[in-house]
Design a protein around this motif. Structure first.
Motif, PDB file in Angstrom:
ATOM      1  N   PRO A  48      88.509  63.856  40.988  1.00  0.00           N
ATOM      2  CA  PRO A  48      89.003  64.977  41.817  1.00  0.00           C
ATOM      3  C   PRO A  48      89.973  64.524  42.909  1.00  0.00           C
ATOM      4  O   PRO A  48      90.813  65.307  43.356  1.00  0.00           O
ATOM      5  CB  PRO A  48      87.720  65.554  42.434  1.00  0.00           C
ATOM      6  CG  PRO A  48      86.635  65.190  41.459  1.00  0.00           C
ATOM      7  CD  PRO A  48      87.034  63.841  40.928  1.00  0.00           C
ATOM      8  N   GLN A  49      89.892  63.260  43.309  1.00  0.00           N
ATOM      9  CA  GLN A  49      90.782  62.774  44.364  1.00  0.00           C
ATOM     10  C   GLN A  49      92.239  62.686  43.899  1.00  0.00           C
ATOM     11  O   GLN A  49      93.139  62.549  44.729  1.00  0.00           O
ATOM     12  CB  GLN A  49      90.311  61.412  44.897  1.00  0.00           C
ATOM     13  CG  GLN A  49      88.972  61.519  45.636  1.00  0.00           C
ATOM     14  CD  GLN A  49      88.533  60.180  46.183  1.00  0.00           C
ATOM     15  OE1 GLN A  49      87.980  59.371  45.453  1.00  0.00           O
ATOM     16  NE2 GLN A  49      88.784  59.947  47.457  1.00  0.00           N
ATOM     17  N   ILE A  50      92.457  62.739  42.569  1.00  0.00           N
ATOM     18  CA  ILE A  50      93.850  62.877  42.098  1.00  0.00           C
ATOM     19  C   ILE A  50      94.025  64.239  41.407  1.00  0.00           C
ATOM     20  O   ILE A  50      94.943  64.427  40.603  1.00  0.00           O
ATOM     21  CB  ILE A  50      94.311  61.709  41.181  1.00  0.00           C
ATOM     22  CG1 ILE A  50      93.404  61.542  39.951  1.00  0.00           C
ATOM     23  CG2 ILE A  50      94.393  60.415  41.975  1.00  0.00           C
ATOM     24  CD1 ILE A  50      94.019  60.653  38.865  1.00  0.00           C
ATOM     25  N   GLY A  80      83.821  55.283  54.820  1.00  0.00           N
ATOM     26  CA  GLY A  80      85.190  55.781  54.881  1.00  0.00           C
ATOM     27  C   GLY A  80      85.514  56.465  53.568  1.00  0.00           C
ATOM     28  O   GLY A  80      84.755  56.347  52.605  1.00  0.00           O
ATOM     29  N   CYS A  81      86.635  57.182  53.529  1.00  0.00           N
ATOM     30  CA  CYS A  81      86.988  57.929  52.315  1.00  0.00           C
ATOM     31  C   CYS A  81      88.503  58.020  52.219  1.00  0.00           C
ATOM     32  O   CYS A  81      89.165  58.338  53.200  1.00  0.00           O
ATOM     33  CB  CYS A  81      86.378  59.327  52.390  1.00  0.00           C
ATOM     34  SG  CYS A  81      86.782  60.364  50.979  1.00  0.00           S
ATOM     35  N   LEU A  82      89.058  57.749  51.040  1.00  0.00           N
ATOM     36  CA  LEU A  82      90.512  57.837  50.860  1.00  0.00           C
ATOM     37  C   LEU A  82      91.024  59.259  51.054  1.00  0.00           C
ATOM     38  O   LEU A  82      92.198  59.463  51.334  1.00  0.00           O
ATOM     39  CB  LEU A  82      90.898  57.336  49.460  1.00  0.00           C
ATOM     40  CG  LEU A  82      90.733  55.826  49.225  1.00  0.00           C
ATOM     41  CD1 LEU A  82      90.965  55.496  47.751  1.00  0.00           C
ATOM     42  CD2 LEU A  82      91.685  55.022  50.098  1.00  0.00           C
ATOM     43  N   SER A  83      90.130  60.240  50.929  1.00  0.00           N
ATOM     44  CA  SER A  83      90.532  61.635  51.124  1.00  0.00           C
ATOM     45  C   SER A  83      90.399  62.074  52.579  1.00  0.00           C
ATOM     46  O   SER A  83      90.727  63.214  52.919  1.00  0.00           O
ATOM     47  CB  SER A  83      89.701  62.550  50.214  1.00  0.00           C
ATOM     48  OG  SER A  83      90.006  62.266  48.857  1.00  0.00           O
ATOM     49  N   GLN A 118      76.902  56.638  45.473  1.00  0.00           N
ATOM     50  CA  GLN A 118      76.501  57.945  46.009  1.00  0.00           C
ATOM     51  C   GLN A 118      77.711  58.719  46.532  1.00  0.00           C
ATOM     52  O   GLN A 118      77.821  59.929  46.332  1.00  0.00           O
ATOM     53  CB  GLN A 118      75.475  57.747  47.129  1.00  0.00           C
ATOM     54  CG  GLN A 118      74.168  57.151  46.618  1.00  0.00           C
ATOM     55  CD  GLN A 118      73.214  56.841  47.763  1.00  0.00           C
ATOM     56  OE1 GLN A 118      72.528  57.717  48.254  1.00  0.00           O
ATOM     57  NE2 GLN A 118      73.179  55.596  48.205  1.00  0.00           N
ATOM     58  N   HIS A 119      78.615  58.011  47.188  1.00  0.00           N
ATOM     59  CA  HIS A 119      79.812  58.640  47.754  1.00  0.00           C
ATOM     60  C   HIS A 119      80.701  59.222  46.642  1.00  0.00           C
ATOM     61  O   HIS A 119      81.167  60.365  46.728  1.00  0.00           O
ATOM     62  CB  HIS A 119      80.583  57.594  48.576  1.00  0.00           C
ATOM     63  CG  HIS A 119      81.841  58.096  49.201  1.00  0.00           C
ATOM     64  ND1 HIS A 119      81.954  58.316  50.557  1.00  0.00           N
ATOM     65  CD2 HIS A 119      83.047  58.422  48.665  1.00  0.00           C
ATOM     66  CE1 HIS A 119      83.182  58.767  50.816  1.00  0.00           C
ATOM     67  NE2 HIS A 119      83.865  58.830  49.692  1.00  0.00           N
ATOM     68  N   GLU A 120      80.914  58.450  45.579  1.00  0.00           N
ATOM     69  CA  GLU A 120      81.798  58.903  44.495  1.00  0.00           C
ATOM     70  C   GLU A 120      81.157  60.053  43.711  1.00  0.00           C
ATOM     71  O   GLU A 120      81.849  60.988  43.297  1.00  0.00           O
ATOM     72  CB  GLU A 120      82.145  57.746  43.553  1.00  0.00           C
ATOM     73  CG  GLU A 120      82.856  56.559  44.210  1.00  0.00           C
ATOM     74  CD  GLU A 120      84.132  56.916  44.964  1.00  0.00           C
ATOM     75  OE1 GLU A 120      84.770  57.932  44.643  1.00  0.00           O
ATOM     76  OE2 GLU A 120      84.482  56.181  45.898  1.00  0.00           O
ATOM     77  N   ASP A 178      79.172  62.246  44.959  1.00  0.00           N
ATOM     78  CA  ASP A 178      79.381  63.418  45.818  1.00  0.00           C
ATOM     79  C   ASP A 178      80.733  64.070  45.535  1.00  0.00           C
ATOM     80  O   ASP A 178      80.834  65.293  45.476  1.00  0.00           O
ATOM     81  CB  ASP A 178      79.311  63.026  47.309  1.00  0.00           C
ATOM     82  CG  ASP A 178      77.886  63.054  47.856  1.00  0.00           C
ATOM     83  OD1 ASP A 178      76.944  63.356  47.092  1.00  0.00           O
ATOM     84  OD2 ASP A 178      77.725  62.769  49.059  1.00  0.00           O
ATOM     85  N   HIS A 179      81.779  63.248  45.368  1.00  0.00           N
ATOM     86  CA  HIS A 179      83.105  63.809  45.057  1.00  0.00           C
ATOM     87  C   HIS A 179      83.045  64.649  43.777  1.00  0.00           C
ATOM     88  O   HIS A 179      83.699  65.683  43.680  1.00  0.00           O
ATOM     89  CB  HIS A 179      84.141  62.694  44.854  1.00  0.00           C
ATOM     90  CG  HIS A 179      84.753  62.187  46.127  1.00  0.00           C
ATOM     91  ND1 HIS A 179      85.410  62.995  47.008  1.00  0.00           N
ATOM     92  CD2 HIS A 179      84.812  60.938  46.663  1.00  0.00           C
ATOM     93  CE1 HIS A 179      85.854  62.276  48.034  1.00  0.00           C
ATOM     94  NE2 HIS A 179      85.504  61.020  47.852  1.00  0.00           N
ATOM     95  N   LEU A 180      82.277  64.209  42.804  1.00  0.00           N
ATOM     96  CA  LEU A 180      82.198  64.937  41.531  1.00  0.00           C
ATOM     97  C   LEU A 180      81.443  66.253  41.681  1.00  0.00           C
ATOM     98  O   LEU A 180      81.538  67.138  40.838  1.00  0.00           O
ATOM     99  CB  LEU A 180      81.535  64.062  40.459  1.00  0.00           C
ATOM    100  CG  LEU A 180      82.197  62.687  40.237  1.00  0.00           C
ATOM    101  CD1 LEU A 180      81.493  61.937  39.123  1.00  0.00           C
ATOM    102  CD2 LEU A 180      83.683  62.831  39.930  1.00  0.00           C
TER     103      LEU A 180
END
Ligand code: ZN
Length: 175
Positions: free
Chosen positions: A50-52, A87-90, A129-131, A133-135
Motif C-alpha cells: 500500500p505504501q506504493i 519510524g515509518c516511510l509514510s 507487526q508494523h508492515e 498494520d499497513h496491510l
C-alpha cells in the motif's frame, strides 16, 4: 523502477489490502518495484505494497543484505511487551515510542506459494507487526493512546510544514 512512497493523508494507507490469490509475473514485478522503492528511501528496512499505492497483502524487507518477501502474512502468536522507537516511510521524520508485543510468529506464503512461518523478536518482530498494520490500513497513529496521538499529529504537522516552507506564504495570502 522506484515509486513515490505514499504518505499520511493518502487514502490508500487507510484501506485494507486484498489477499493475493495468484502469485504470477505481476507479483514478481511488484516485488522488484518494491525493492527499488525501498532502496531509493533514506532509511527504510521494510516496505508494504500500500505504501506504493498497491492494495495487495505483501511486504518486503531486507535483513543482512538478504531480500525477503512475504505474501498474505498474519501474526499467529505473540508474547511479551516492548516499547520501541518506531519510524515509518509514510510518516517521514516522525519517530514515536510504541508499545507492542516483543516476540511474534508470522505466517504467510513465500514467492513459490509455500506456507512459511517466521519467528522474530525486537527490531524484526517490530518490523513484521508494523508492515502487517499497513496491510490492514493502519498507521502508527492507530497504535497510540489519544494523548500520544494528539502530540504525534502536532509533531508531524510541524515536520511537514518545515519541509515545505514555500507553501505557507501562499496559504496566508488566501486567507
Ligand atoms: Zn510504515
Amino acid at each position: 523502477m522506484a515509486y513515490e512512497i505514499r504518505t499520511f493523508g493518502d487514502p490508500v494507507l487507510k484501506t485494507k489490502a486484498a489477499a493475493i490469490t495468484e502469485i504470477d509475473g505481476k507479483i514478481a514485478r511488484l516485488i522488484d518495484e518494491m525493492f527499488d522503492t525501498l532502496y531509493s528511501s533514506d532509511s527504510g528496512i521494510g516496505l508494504a505494497a500500500p505504501q506504493i499505492g498497491v492494495q495487495k497483502q505483501i511486504f518486503v524487507w531486507e535483513v543482512d543484505d538478504e531480500e525477503m518477501v512475504i505474501i498474505n502474512p498474519e501474526i499467529v502468536e505473540s508474547s511479551g511487551e516492548l516499547l520501541f522507537d518506531e519510524g515509518c516511510l509514510s510518516l517521514p521524520g516522525l519517530y514515536a515510542e510504541i508499545l507492542r508485543p516483543k516476540d511474534v510468529l508470522m505466517r504467510g506464503l513465500d514467492i513459490d506459494g509455500n506456507v512459511i512461518e517466521l519467528e522474530a523478536t525486537d527490531l524484526m518482530g517490530r518490523l513484521f507487526q508494523h508492515e502487517i498494520d499497513h496491510l490492514h490500513g493502519m498507521l502508527m497513529f492507530d497504535r497510540m493512546s489519544p494523548d500520544q496521538r494528539k502530540e504525534a499529529l502536532a509533531e508531524y504537522s510541524r515536520i511537514t510544514s518545515n519541509q515545505a516552507p514555500a507553501r505557507s506564504p501562499r496559504r496566508l495570502k488566501l486567507k
